[in-house]
Design a protein around this motif. Structure first.
Motif, PDB file in Angstrom:
ATOM      1  N   LYS A 279      43.973 -14.545 -57.109  1.00  0.00           N
ATOM      2  CA  LYS A 279      44.970 -15.001 -56.144  1.00  0.00           C
ATOM      3  C   LYS A 279      45.995 -13.905 -55.855  1.00  0.00           C
ATOM      4  CE  LYS A 279      46.797 -19.044 -56.204  1.00  0.00           C
ATOM      5  NZ  LYS A 279      47.515 -20.272 -56.616  1.00  0.00           N
ATOM      6  N   ASP A 280      46.404 -13.213 -56.905  1.00  0.00           N
ATOM      7  CA  ASP A 280      47.391 -12.138 -56.719  1.00  0.00           C
ATOM      8  C   ASP A 280      46.828 -11.013 -55.854  1.00  0.00           C
ATOM      9  OD1 ASP A 280      49.136 -13.566 -58.299  1.00  0.00           O
ATOM     10  OD2 ASP A 280      48.752 -12.404 -60.124  1.00  0.00           O
ATOM     11  N   LYS A 281      45.571 -10.665 -56.071  1.00  0.00           N
ATOM     12  CA  LYS A 281      44.954  -9.609 -55.259  1.00  0.00           C
ATOM     13  C   LYS A 281      44.870 -10.026 -53.799  1.00  0.00           C
ATOM     14  CE  LYS A 281      42.130  -7.498 -58.896  1.00  0.00           C
ATOM     15  NZ  LYS A 281      40.735  -7.211 -59.365  1.00  0.00           N
ATOM     16  N   ILE A 282      44.473 -11.271 -53.577  1.00  0.00           N
ATOM     17  CA  ILE A 282      44.387 -11.769 -52.203  1.00  0.00           C
ATOM     18  C   ILE A 282      45.757 -11.740 -51.532  1.00  0.00           C
ATOM     19  CG2 ILE A 282      43.953 -13.837 -50.816  1.00  0.00           C
ATOM     20  CD1 ILE A 282      41.395 -12.528 -51.667  1.00  0.00           C
ATOM     21  N   SER A 283      46.779 -12.094 -52.289  1.00  0.00           N
ATOM     22  CA  SER A 283      48.125 -12.188 -51.717  1.00  0.00           C
ATOM     23  C   SER A 283      48.653 -10.836 -51.242  1.00  0.00           C
ATOM     24  CB  SER A 283      49.094 -12.773 -52.756  1.00  0.00           C
ATOM     25  OG  SER A 283      48.723 -14.094 -53.090  1.00  0.00           O
ATOM     26  N   VAL A 284      48.171  -9.742 -51.833  1.00  0.00           N
ATOM     27  CA  VAL A 284      48.589  -8.408 -51.402  1.00  0.00           C
ATOM     28  C   VAL A 284      48.264  -8.197 -49.920  1.00  0.00           C
ATOM     29  CG1 VAL A 284      48.143  -5.929 -51.688  1.00  0.00           C
ATOM     30  CG2 VAL A 284      48.399  -7.399 -53.700  1.00  0.00           C
ATOM     31  N   PHE A 285      47.180  -8.822 -49.468  1.00  0.00           N
ATOM     32  CA  PHE A 285      46.733  -8.630 -48.092  1.00  0.00           C
ATOM     33  C   PHE A 285      47.133  -9.797 -47.186  1.00  0.00           C
ATOM     34  CE2 PHE A 285      43.853  -6.379 -50.897  1.00  0.00           C
ATOM     35  CZ  PHE A 285      43.769  -5.119 -50.303  1.00  0.00           C
ATOM     36  N   SER A 286      48.130 -10.546 -47.589  1.00  0.00           N
ATOM     37  CA  SER A 286      48.475 -11.780 -46.863  1.00  0.00           C
ATOM     38  C   SER A 286      48.842 -11.520 -45.404  1.00  0.00           C
ATOM     39  CB  SER A 286      49.637 -12.496 -47.570  1.00  0.00           C
ATOM     40  OG  SER A 286      50.774 -11.643 -47.632  1.00  0.00           O
TER      41      SER A 286
END
Length: 294
Positions: A279-286
């Protein structure tokens, strides 16, 4: 300015390419890792104990406590049920030894274990529904899946770490007291529950308050473990108590460690960490979600 814009465009293109790789490759790698871990967790709950169909494996656990030797015994766990309980209770007042065991035709279902296993199964189902051929289009889609998996894992963990809070009348009405032969005395209550990686057995001895007692009668509310002095509402449906006001005179708690429950809790923790990391990795590209599917 043109150079700066070109650099920004190049950085953007690189980030988009990295996000595309994250959605198409790394997400599925994490999902496979989660499936492997949760399948190991599921094996710990497998009723046959071998991962194959068959009768449930029986495991014997010796009850113990560092604070009392009033209660000793052995509990037999068979999957998510207690198939046998052999308990000795030394009465505090006269040291009389009472022996109780489950009737041969009885088993006591441990709902906490059954529920935890069901939540693990549901988490695995959610993951397998997104196999390697599935193409995630947005980061939000991944987050939604991770949230759903984490919800099931959190519920599974909570079922093992948070025993039910019961009132004394609820313990009396649970039916566990009637599992034993010989029949338990009417002034003795028994409760069994899971707490983390331990199987706990608690016995409550009751005594009637004298009619002229000056104690302020206040029935105890729900609790995982009641203390001496906890009072019981006489209106509870137990014919042998009648209208007597009762309180707990002695509490005996013994327990045993279930190693595979500890394994399951570790698997839950590791899986939840993996979900959060993804989830944290995905959020970097939000910033790309709302307008750029991949």
């Amino acid at each position: 300015m043109a150079t700066a814009m070109a650099a920004t465009a190049a950085e953007r293109a690189m980030l988009e390419e990295e996000f595309r790789w994250l959605l198409h490759d790394e997400v599925h790698a994490v999902l496979r890792q989660l499936q492997d871990i949760l399948k190991e967790a599921s094996l710990r709950f497998t009723l046959s104990g071998t991962g194959t169909e068959g009768p449930a494996k029986q495991e014997n656990f010796i009850l113990g406590s560092c604070g009392t030797d009033q209660v000793k015994g052995v509990l037999t766990l068979q999957g998510d049920a207690l198939s046998q309980a052999d308990v000795n209770l030394k009465m505090p007042r006269n040291n009389q030894l009472l022996h109780f065991a489950f009737r041969e035709d009885k088993q006591w279902k441990l709902q906490q274990i059954q529920d935890a296993r069901n939540h693990v199964t549901q988490a695995i189902y959610l993951l397998t529904n997104r196999d390697k051929s599935y193409q995630f289009k947005t980061g939000a889609e991944v987050l939604k899946l991770m949230d759903a998996v984490m919800l099931q894992l959190t519920r599974a963990r909570n079922r093992l770490t948070t025993p039910a809070t019961l009132t004394l009348p609820e313990i009396a009405a649970s039916g566990l007291t009637r599992m034993f032969a010989p029949t338990l005395p009417s002034d003795l209550l028994v409760n069994v529950y899971i707490n983390l990686n331990k199987l706990c057995l608690t016995m409550y001895q009751l005594h009637a308050l004298q009619p002229n007692s000056t104690k302020n009668f206040r029935p105890a509310g729900g609790a995982v473990l009641h203390s001496p002095g906890a009072m019981l509402d006489p209106r509870t449906p137990h014919s042998e108590w009648g209208s007597q006001r009762l309180e707990v005179s002695h509490v005996h708690k013994v327990e045993c460690v279930i190693p595979w429950l500890n394994d399951a809790l570790v698997f839950f923790t590791v899986s939840l960490q993996l979900c959060q990391q993804l989830k944290d990795k995905i959020s970097v590209f939000s910033s790309y979600w709302s307008y750029r599917p991949f």
